[in-house]
Design an enzyme around this catalytic site. Structure first.
Site, PDB file in Angstrom:
ATOM      1  N   SER A  41      -2.613  -7.101   5.619  1.00  0.00           N
ATOM      2  CA  SER A  41      -1.256  -7.038   6.249  1.00  0.00           C
ATOM      3  C   SER A  41      -1.871  -7.117   7.923  1.00  0.00           C
ATOM      4  O   SER A  41      -1.416  -6.568   8.815  1.00  0.00           O
ATOM      5  CB  SER A  41      -0.823  -5.595   6.150  1.00  0.00           C
ATOM      6  N   HIS A 145      -0.658  -4.507  -0.220  1.00  0.00           N
ATOM      7  CA  HIS A 145      -2.053  -4.158  -0.954  1.00  0.00           C
ATOM      8  C   HIS A 145      -2.024  -3.948  -2.341  1.00  0.00           C
ATOM      9  O   HIS A 145      -2.999  -3.487  -3.037  1.00  0.00           O
ATOM     10  CB  HIS A 145      -2.589  -2.651  -0.162  1.00  0.00           C
ATOM     11  N   GLN A 154       3.451   0.497   2.626  1.00  0.00           N
ATOM     12  CA  GLN A 154       2.039   0.036   2.105  1.00  0.00           C
ATOM     13  C   GLN A 154       1.355   1.331   1.836  1.00  0.00           C
ATOM     14  O   GLN A 154       0.601   1.099   1.185  1.00  0.00           O
ATOM     15  CB  GLN A 154       1.649  -0.603   3.537  1.00  0.00           C
ATOM     16  N   GLU A 155       1.204   2.330   2.531  1.00  0.00           N
ATOM     17  CA  GLU A 155       0.357   3.550   2.357  1.00  0.00           C
ATOM     18  C   GLU A 155       1.038   5.017   2.666  1.00  0.00           C
ATOM     19  O   GLU A 155       1.501   5.174   3.771  1.00  0.00           O
ATOM     20  CB  GLU A 155      -0.850   3.460   3.515  1.00  0.00           C
ATOM     21  N   GLU A 198      -7.292  -0.900  -1.418  1.00  0.00           N
ATOM     22  CA  GLU A 198      -8.013   0.447  -0.744  1.00  0.00           C
ATOM     23  C   GLU A 198      -8.274   1.463  -1.570  1.00  0.00           C
ATOM     24  O   GLU A 198      -8.741   2.763  -1.063  1.00  0.00           O
ATOM     25  CB  GLU A 198      -7.392   0.896   0.575  1.00  0.00           C
ATOM     26  N   ASP A 234       1.712   4.693   6.479  1.00  0.00           N
ATOM     27  CA  ASP A 234       1.683   3.570   7.093  1.00  0.00           C
ATOM     28  C   ASP A 234       2.879   2.611   6.534  1.00  0.00           C
ATOM     29  O   ASP A 234       2.775   2.119   5.406  1.00  0.00           O
ATOM     30  CB  ASP A 234       0.130   2.803   7.081  1.00  0.00           C
ATOM     31  N   GLU A 277       2.706   5.345  10.964  1.00  0.00           N
ATOM     32  CA  GLU A 277       2.095   4.096  11.588  1.00  0.00           C
ATOM     33  C   GLU A 277       3.134   2.893  11.318  1.00  0.00           C
ATOM     34  O   GLU A 277       3.512   2.773  10.278  1.00  0.00           O
ATOM     35  CB  GLU A 277       0.710   3.956  10.815  1.00  0.00           C
ATOM     36  N   ASP A 303      -0.397  -0.287  15.192  1.00  0.00           N
ATOM     37  CA  ASP A 303      -1.489  -0.755  14.621  1.00  0.00           C
ATOM     38  C   ASP A 303      -1.063  -2.654  14.938  1.00  0.00           C
ATOM     39  O   ASP A 303      -1.650  -2.982  15.803  1.00  0.00           O
ATOM     40  CB  ASP A 303      -1.447  -0.564  12.999  1.00  0.00           C
ATOM     41  N   LYS A 328      -9.108  -1.244  15.363  1.00  0.00           N
ATOM     42  CA  LYS A 328     -10.166  -2.082  14.318  1.00  0.00           C
ATOM     43  C   LYS A 328     -10.804  -2.957  15.128  1.00  0.00           C
ATOM     44  O   LYS A 328     -10.027  -3.927  15.721  1.00  0.00           O
ATOM     45  CB  LYS A 328      -8.898  -2.664  13.387  1.00  0.00           C
ATOM     46  N   HIS A 356     -10.475   1.262   8.825  1.00  0.00           N
ATOM     47  CA  HIS A 356     -11.136   0.021   8.025  1.00  0.00           C
ATOM     48  C   HIS A 356     -10.059  -0.853   7.999  1.00  0.00           C
ATOM     49  O   HIS A 356      -9.096  -0.794   8.476  1.00  0.00           O
ATOM     50  CB  HIS A 356     -11.337   0.921   6.757  1.00  0.00           C
ATOM     51  N   ARG A 357     -10.591  -1.859   7.251  1.00  0.00           N
ATOM     52  CA  ARG A 357      -9.609  -2.972   6.649  1.00  0.00           C
ATOM     53  C   ARG A 357      -9.204  -2.861   5.194  1.00  0.00           C
ATOM     54  O   ARG A 357     -10.528  -2.434   4.572  1.00  0.00           O
ATOM     55  CB  ARG A 357     -10.035  -4.379   7.151  1.00  0.00           C
ATOM     56  N   SER A 358      -8.245  -3.468   4.790  1.00  0.00           N
ATOM     57  CA  SER A 358      -7.973  -3.607   3.293  1.00  0.00           C
ATOM     58  C   SER A 358      -9.020  -4.197   2.414  1.00  0.00           C
ATOM     59  O   SER A 358      -9.676  -3.886   1.503  1.00  0.00           O
ATOM     60  CB  SER A 358      -6.653  -4.083   2.987  1.00  0.00           C
ATOM     61  N   LYS A 379      -9.722   6.275   9.507  1.00  0.00           N
ATOM     62  CA  LYS A 379      -8.764   6.172   8.353  1.00  0.00           C
ATOM     63  C   LYS A 379      -9.783   5.237   7.418  1.00  0.00           C
ATOM     64  O   LYS A 379      -9.811   3.776   7.937  1.00  0.00           O
ATOM     65  CB  LYS A 379      -7.472   5.374   8.858  1.00  0.00           C
TER      66      LYS A 379
END
Ligand code: 2PG
Ligand code: MG
Length: 403
Positions: A41, A145, A154-155, A198, A234, A277, A303, A328, A356-358, A379
């Site tokens: 994303s 994801h 997403q999260e 993730e 997020d 987020e 983000d 990031k 991190h990244r996915s 994160k």
């Protein structure tokens, strides 16, 4: 001064199987190695992950410019960043790719640390006392994801605010992750145990059901272990944004920006969220700033809005667009630029969340980068080798600090 005497760059792959780059930087008496992660994303204002010609094109340019990189002081992150930008020649690393900039600059900081026999974070903050950030991890997720039928948001994230140390903190997040699975199974006996990129559970579920499941898991674990556990999300709203509206496909719901604002406010109240987020798409600084004005005691995090970019954060600061930033390194490319970004954020009272990244890698550097960036939280997911590598490095660092 520790000069770079050689470097190597090679094709590599992320945890999602996407192409990326790995770099090795060699100095006298030490070396560093780093591999760039990659997002799914990704914000449209991020630096370009790889050039059009892929890893091969990037490697060719870097190898033909070898002599400009060799000789640089490995600890001089600015000189290295300037040189890479110069070799690339574009604003967003279109020619060498942000993956190369990430890998070389992070490997270089590690090489410097290795040659001096100190932890990498010390290259970033010097002798200052390090603070170990607490982990923020996703227990349930969807969006870009995960597959069809998973939540639109997403999260769904948790962070163990009351845990006494990093080891306990990791355990708390793992307990919530496990509890979430058992609650999903109670509701849907056909749940396959599927996870997103993730490691968060990716059940067939609406956002509302997901909120209920995670809230229940948090209550349970928090009562059982006696720690306060924060609940966050997020929304990765740029992924929902289509033709001027927020489209929630799973739910079949379409919201105007005004309705989205009211929805987020309602979610914060209903589920006691402490962290939100990307509640709006990546160009909507105005709605971010309205939300930040309206709700207190919640960390509103940009983000895709800021993409670890100083100029975008300056704009956000002027507008009071948020009070937290995601950091990031690969969004901007070089470690030096990412550290400038975190400094600007902290100087203006924003909380930093190192992320991190996915699609991530087995590297543990994010643990050091988070300390170097003076992050409030790290994160980095809860389960999976590429997530655990960062968390375990934090445990090692913490252990070193006890001695
Ligand atoms: C995010 C990240 C990491 P991606 O949106 O915050 O969780 O996802 O790396 O796919 O951009
Ligand atoms: Mg995000």
């Amino acid at each position: 001064m520790v000069e770079i005497i050689d470097f190597k760059i090679r094709p590599a792959f992320t945890s999602r199987g996407d192409p990326t780059l790995e770099a090795e930087v060699i100095v006298r008496g030490g070396k560093g190695r780093a591999t760039s992660p990659m997002g799914a994303s990704a914000g449209k204002n991020e630096a370009v992950h790889l050039p059009k010609g892929g890893p091969k094109a990037s490697i060719e340019i870097l190898v033909s410019n070898r002599n400009r990189i060799i000789g640089i002081d490995a600890g001089d992150l600015k000189a290295l960043s300037d040189t890479l930008k110069d070799i690339d020649g574009t604003e967003k690393f279109e020619n060498i790719g942000a993956a190369a900039a990430y890998a070389i600059t992070v490997a270089s900081a590690e090489a410097e640390a290795d040659s001096r026999g100190v932890p990498m974070y010390e290259v970033l903050i010097g002798k200052e006392k390090p603070t170990i950030p607490y982990p923020l991890g996703n227990v349930l997720g969807g969006g870009k994801h995960a597959g069809k039928g998973s939540p639109d948001i997403q999260e769904f994230l948790v962070t163990p605010l009351g845990a006494p140390n990093i080891v306990e903190a990791i355990k708390v997040n793992l307990e919530v992750h496990k509890k979430v699975r058992s609650i999903i199974e109670e509701r849907d006996p056909t749940f396959t145990g599927g996870k997103g990129d993730e490691g968060a559970w990716a059940p067939k579920m609406t956002d509302e059901e997901a909120f209920e499941v995670v809230e229940k898991a948090i209550d349970h674990v928090s009562r059982e272990l006696g720690y306060k556990i924060g609940f966050g999300i997020d929304m990765a709203s740029s992924s929902l944004w289509e033709n001027g509206k927020y489209v929630y496909r799973r739910k079949g719901k379409i919201l105007t920006p005004e309705e989205q604002l009211a929805y987020v406010e309602d979610l914060v109240k209903r589920y006691n969220l402490i962290y939100v987020e990307d509640p709006f798409h990546e160009e909507d600084f105005e709605s971010f700033s309205e939300l930040t004005k309206k709700i207190k005691d919640v960390v509103i995090v940009g983000d895709d809005l800021f993409v670890t970019n100083v100029a975008r954060l300056e704009r956000g600061i002027k507008m009071n667009a948020a009070n937290g930033v995601i950091l990031k390194v690969n969004q901007v490319g070089t470690l030096y630029d990412a550290l400038l970004f975190s400094k600007l954020a902290i100087d203006n009272g924003y909380k930093v969340i190192a992320s991190h990244r996915s699609g991530d890698t087995w590297d543990h550097h994010l643990a050091h980068i988070a300390i170097g960036a003076k992050a409030w939280l790290i994160k980095t997911g809860i389960v999976g080798g590429e997530r655990m590598s960062k968390l375990m490095e934090l445990c090692r660092i913490w252990e070193g600090l006890q001695e």
